[in-house]
Design a protein around this motif. Structure first.
Motif, PDB file in Angstrom:
ATOM      1  N   PHE A 121       7.677 -40.449  14.924  1.00 22.40           N
ATOM      2  CA  PHE A 121       8.662 -39.920  14.473  1.00 22.40           C
ATOM      3  C   PHE A 121       9.997 -39.684  15.054  1.00 22.40           C
ATOM      4  CE2 PHE A 121      11.504 -36.214  13.392  1.00 22.40           C
ATOM      5  CZ  PHE A 121      11.978 -36.415  11.879  1.00 22.40           C
ATOM      6  N   LEU A 122      10.559 -39.333  16.187  1.00 22.75           N
ATOM      7  CA  LEU A 122      11.213 -39.406  16.977  1.00 22.75           C
ATOM      8  C   LEU A 122      11.642 -40.488  16.862  1.00 22.75           C
ATOM      9  CD1 LEU A 122      11.205 -36.470  19.804  1.00 22.75           C
ATOM     10  CD2 LEU A 122      11.971 -36.739  17.517  1.00 22.75           C
ATOM     11  N   LYS A 123      10.481 -41.200  17.511  1.00 29.16           N
ATOM     12  CA  LYS A 123      11.122 -42.639  17.834  1.00 29.16           C
ATOM     13  C   LYS A 123      11.674 -43.559  16.852  1.00 29.16           C
ATOM     14  CE  LYS A 123      10.327 -46.166  21.654  1.00 29.16           C
ATOM     15  NZ  LYS A 123      10.816 -46.125  22.685  1.00 29.16           N
ATOM     16  N   SER A 124      11.715 -43.337  15.721  1.00 31.00           N
ATOM     17  CA  SER A 124      12.113 -44.385  14.160  1.00 31.00           C
ATOM     18  C   SER A 124      13.333 -43.040  14.501  1.00 31.00           C
ATOM     19  CB  SER A 124      11.706 -43.838  13.326  1.00 31.00           C
ATOM     20  OG  SER A 124      11.264 -42.173  12.280  1.00 31.00           O
ATOM     21  N   LYS A 125      13.706 -42.280  14.750  1.00 30.01           N
ATOM     22  CA  LYS A 125      14.961 -41.654  15.021  1.00 30.01           C
ATOM     23  C   LYS A 125      16.220 -42.104  16.434  1.00 30.01           C
ATOM     24  CE  LYS A 125      14.588 -40.025  10.782  1.00 30.01           C
ATOM     25  NZ  LYS A 125      14.668 -40.758  10.204  1.00 30.01           N
ATOM     26  N   GLY A 126      15.403 -43.414  16.611  1.00 36.60           N
ATOM     27  CA  GLY A 126      16.182 -43.679  18.294  1.00 36.60           C
ATOM     28  C   GLY A 126      16.151 -42.491  19.473  1.00 36.60           C
ATOM     29  N   ILE A 127      15.554 -42.038  19.227  1.00 40.71           N
ATOM     30  CA  ILE A 127      15.180 -40.723  20.404  1.00 40.71           C
ATOM     31  C   ILE A 127      13.718 -40.968  21.209  1.00 40.71           C
ATOM     32  CG2 ILE A 127      14.572 -38.179  20.538  1.00 40.71           C
ATOM     33  CD1 ILE A 127      16.226 -37.499  18.395  1.00 40.71           C
ATOM     34  N   THR A 128      14.168 -40.555  22.661  1.00 38.86           N
ATOM     35  CA  THR A 128      12.499 -40.948  23.640  1.00 38.86           C
ATOM     36  C   THR A 128      12.240 -40.739  23.913  1.00 38.86           C
ATOM     37  OG1 THR A 128      13.046 -43.407  23.539  1.00 38.86           O
ATOM     38  CG2 THR A 128      12.095 -43.120  25.259  1.00 38.86           C
ATOM     39  N   VAL A 129      11.420 -39.498  24.558  1.00 45.39           N
ATOM     40  CA  VAL A 129      11.270 -38.237  25.785  1.00 45.39           C
ATOM     41  C   VAL A 129       9.921 -38.835  26.466  1.00 45.39           C
ATOM     42  CG1 VAL A 129      10.252 -35.970  25.367  1.00 45.39           C
ATOM     43  CG2 VAL A 129      10.796 -36.650  23.689  1.00 45.39           C
ATOM     44  N   GLY A 130      10.088 -38.719  27.448  1.00 48.00           N
ATOM     45  CA  GLY A 130       9.259 -39.379  28.848  1.00 48.00           C
ATOM     46  C   GLY A 130      10.077 -38.022  29.888  1.00 48.00           C
ATOM     47  N   ALA A 131       8.220 -37.686  30.677  1.00 47.63           N
ATOM     48  CA  ALA A 131       8.561 -36.778  31.928  1.00 47.63           C
ATOM     49  C   ALA A 131       7.931 -37.826  33.298  1.00 47.63           C
ATOM     50  CB  ALA A 131       7.427 -35.646  32.236  1.00 47.63           C
ATOM     51  N   HIS A 132       8.417 -37.200  34.296  1.00 44.63           N
ATOM     52  CA  HIS A 132       7.981 -37.405  35.671  1.00 44.63           C
ATOM     53  C   HIS A 132       7.349 -36.587  36.304  1.00 44.63           C
ATOM     54  CE1 HIS A 132      10.779 -37.138  38.994  1.00 44.63           C
ATOM     55  NE2 HIS A 132      11.631 -36.649  37.490  1.00 44.63           N
ATOM     56  N   ILE A 133       6.969 -36.412  37.856  1.00 45.83           N
ATOM     57  CA  ILE A 133       6.212 -35.814  38.689  1.00 45.83           C
ATOM     58  C   ILE A 133       6.911 -35.610  39.528  1.00 45.83           C
ATOM     59  CG2 ILE A 133       4.553 -34.546  40.438  1.00 45.83           C
ATOM     60  CD1 ILE A 133       2.244 -36.425  38.816  1.00 45.83           C
ATOM     61  N   GLN A 134       7.989 -34.545  39.658  1.00 45.16           N
ATOM     62  CA  GLN A 134       8.702 -33.988  40.340  1.00 45.16           C
ATOM     63  C   GLN A 134       8.813 -33.967  41.773  1.00 45.16           C
ATOM     64  OE1 GLN A 134      12.860 -33.268  39.259  1.00 45.16           O
ATOM     65  NE2 GLN A 134      12.919 -31.396  40.705  1.00 45.16           N
ATOM     66  N   SER A 135       7.712 -32.899  42.016  1.00 45.77           N
ATOM     67  CA  SER A 135       7.124 -32.694  43.422  1.00 45.77           C
ATOM     68  C   SER A 135       5.730 -31.847  42.542  1.00 45.77           C
ATOM     69  CB  SER A 135       7.967 -31.915  43.159  1.00 45.77           C
ATOM     70  OG  SER A 135       7.814 -30.172  43.111  1.00 45.77           O
ATOM     71  N   ILE A 136       5.083 -32.292  44.864  1.00 44.53           N
ATOM     72  CA  ILE A 136       3.516 -31.335  44.555  1.00 44.53           C
ATOM     73  C   ILE A 136       4.119 -31.404  45.541  1.00 44.53           C
ATOM     74  CG2 ILE A 136       1.475 -32.791  44.420  1.00 44.53           C
ATOM     75  CD1 ILE A 136       1.275 -33.833  42.192  1.00 44.53           C
ATOM     76  N   ALA A 137       2.924 -30.181  45.966  1.00 45.37           N
ATOM     77  CA  ALA A 137       3.262 -29.829  47.072  1.00 45.37           C
ATOM     78  C   ALA A 137       4.508 -29.266  48.387  1.00 45.37           C
ATOM     79  CB  ALA A 137       1.355 -30.227  47.655  1.00 45.37           C
ATOM     80  N   GLN A 138       5.863 -29.152  47.402  1.00 52.17           N
ATOM     81  CA  GLN A 138       6.743 -29.163  47.685  1.00 52.17           C
ATOM     82  C   GLN A 138       7.215 -30.500  48.402  1.00 52.17           C
ATOM     83  OE1 GLN A 138       7.350 -26.592  51.893  1.00 52.17           O
ATOM     84  NE2 GLN A 138       7.225 -24.851  50.042  1.00 52.17           N
ATOM     85  N   ILE A 139       6.246 -31.786  47.993  1.00 52.13           N
ATOM     86  CA  ILE A 139       6.807 -33.251  48.281  1.00 52.13           C
ATOM     87  C   ILE A 139       7.664 -33.707  46.718  1.00 52.13           C
ATOM     88  CG2 ILE A 139       5.743 -35.460  48.127  1.00 52.13           C
ATOM     89  CD1 ILE A 139       3.151 -34.515  49.850  1.00 52.13           C
ATOM     90  N   GLN A 140       9.165 -33.751  47.081  1.00 51.38           N
ATOM     91  CA  GLN A 140       9.970 -34.515  45.645  1.00 51.38           C
ATOM     92  C   GLN A 140       9.540 -36.160  45.681  1.00 51.38           C
ATOM     93  OE1 GLN A 140      11.148 -32.221  44.322  1.00 51.38           O
ATOM     94  NE2 GLN A 140      10.391 -30.580  45.462  1.00 51.38           N
ATOM     95  N   ASP A 141       9.472 -35.428  43.930  1.00 57.97           N
ATOM     96  CA  ASP A 141       9.729 -37.262  43.550  1.00 57.97           C
ATOM     97  C   ASP A 141      11.122 -37.826  43.818  1.00 57.97           C
ATOM     98  OD1 ASP A 141       9.410 -40.244  42.898  1.00 57.97           O
ATOM     99  OD2 ASP A 141       9.158 -38.982  40.775  1.00 57.97           O
TER     100      ASP A 141
END
Length: 367
Positions: A144-164
């Protein structure tokens, strides 16, 4: 049992981890949205267990059976119901937890809340297994959001204090979010991925677990969505994000970092883009001002605690004897659930944004 969420698009999650199946009902979902089965199945696959040694060995196909709400390739506007079967259960691993509650689990609180009538197998309705129907609902809302031009995404910013590498909160694009979505481990920096996997393996070999942070962004969100006070973008998103098991904290924009800023550093100055659109030079507020979207990328982070089910010996209270004793948890568990959490956080965000969008623009502009 508070398992219904939403004002215009209502999401109801049902089932238990080791019951016959789990599922979701989406009520109020707009009609006329093209159903992309391949996309929905790929979203389910991103979350599914048993894909690698960083996740539980439990294998479930997670192929949703749609019972209603989709006809001839489009949503009908009537409730969408989808079910997923539970086929790989080992309920015997959980038989003692009613009297020996696992630390940091809902075994004890669920027992008290429902007077001992709750289903404890695999965590029952409290289990992370229930995020599978949430991801289905999120996939539908992403369409639905894509039809309105909206995109949602995520990444792993950190695990065990290791930063992306973090998202550029001003310049993050839909193309970048779509690219990360296709990766088995959604990270920006390959070196961070290598270090994260090593930390997870160290924890697994030590019969332990690690936690981390998921950073999520939504781009293409128009300015003016949300309301002040009790229906802010932050409060609506937070209320569904905290429904995800293991989420213990949410921050928007700089979040707790504001405590270290002066106002002159924290404020986002307004300007005009090349196409005469109102934007801000920085995006410390994460695309939200006064609880209302500013038109800048919506950026937030969620803290995922370490998996509480670990093989390492722990101590707990035996509720039958009143004695504190050793506890060794058996079964199949993730040494780190962060690697499977990105699509779940995205799903929760997509559901919230779809609900807020329809609430703001009405069904006439949503369909």
């Amino acid at each position: 049992m508070g398992s219904v969420w939403g004002n215009t698009i209502k999401v109801s999650i049902f089932g238990e981890s080791h019951g016959g199946g789990i599922g979701v009902v989406l009520d109020g979902f707009p009609s006329g949205i093209a159903f992309d089965e391949a996309f929905v199945l790929s979203e389910m696959e991103r979350r599914s267990p048993g894909r690698n040694k960083q996740s539980t060995a439990r294998k479930e196909k997670d192929a949703p059976k749609i019972l209603s709400g989709v006809y001839q390739g489009y949503t009908t506007g009537t409730p969408i119901c989808a079910m997923l079967e539970n086929t790989d259960t080992r309920s015997g691993d959980y038989k003692d937890f009613s009297t020996q509650p696992r630390p940091a689990h809902a075994d004890y609180t669920g027992l008290v809340r429902y007077g001992g009538y709750n289903d404890p197998r695999g965590g029952g309705h409290f289990s992370g297994r229930l995020t599978a129907p949430l991801v289905f609902a999120g996939a539908m809302c992403k369409l639905f959001l894509k039809s309105k031009g909206i995109t949602v995404g995520a990444h792993i910013q950190s695990i065990a204090q290791i930063q992306d590498t973090p998202f550029d909160d001003v310049e993050v694009t839909a193309e970048q979010l779509d690219k990360i979505r296709l990766q088995e481990y959604p990270v920006i920096n390959p070196l961070a991925e290598k270090a994260m996997l090593s930390a997870i393996e160290d924890a697994r070999l030590d019969q332990d677990s690690v936690g981390g942070v998921i950073e999520c962004a939504a781009v293409g969100v128009p300015a003016g969505l949300g309301s002040p006070m009790f229906d802010t973008i932050e409060s609506k998103l937070s209320s569904i994000l905290f429904a995800v098991p293991a989420v213990k904290g949410v921050e928007f924009g700089v979040g707790f970092g504001f405590a270290d800023f002066r106002g002159s550093h924290a404020n986002d100055a307004f300007m005009l883009s090349d196409d005469e659109k109102v934007i801000t030079e920085t995006n410390n507020n994460g695309g939200v001002l006064g609880g209302i979207t500013s038109g800048m990328p919506l950026v937030f982070r969620t803290v995922i605690k370490p998996t509480p089910s670990i093989s390492k010996k722990q101590r707990t209270l035996n509720l039958s004897t009143g004695e504190v004793e050793d506890l060794v948890i058996k079964g199949r568990h993730d040494p780190c659930i962060v690697t499977r959490a990105a699509p779940v956080i995205e799903a929760a965000a997509a559901i919230a944004l779809a609900d807020i969008y329809v609430e703001g623009y009405g069904y006439a502009n949503a369909e």
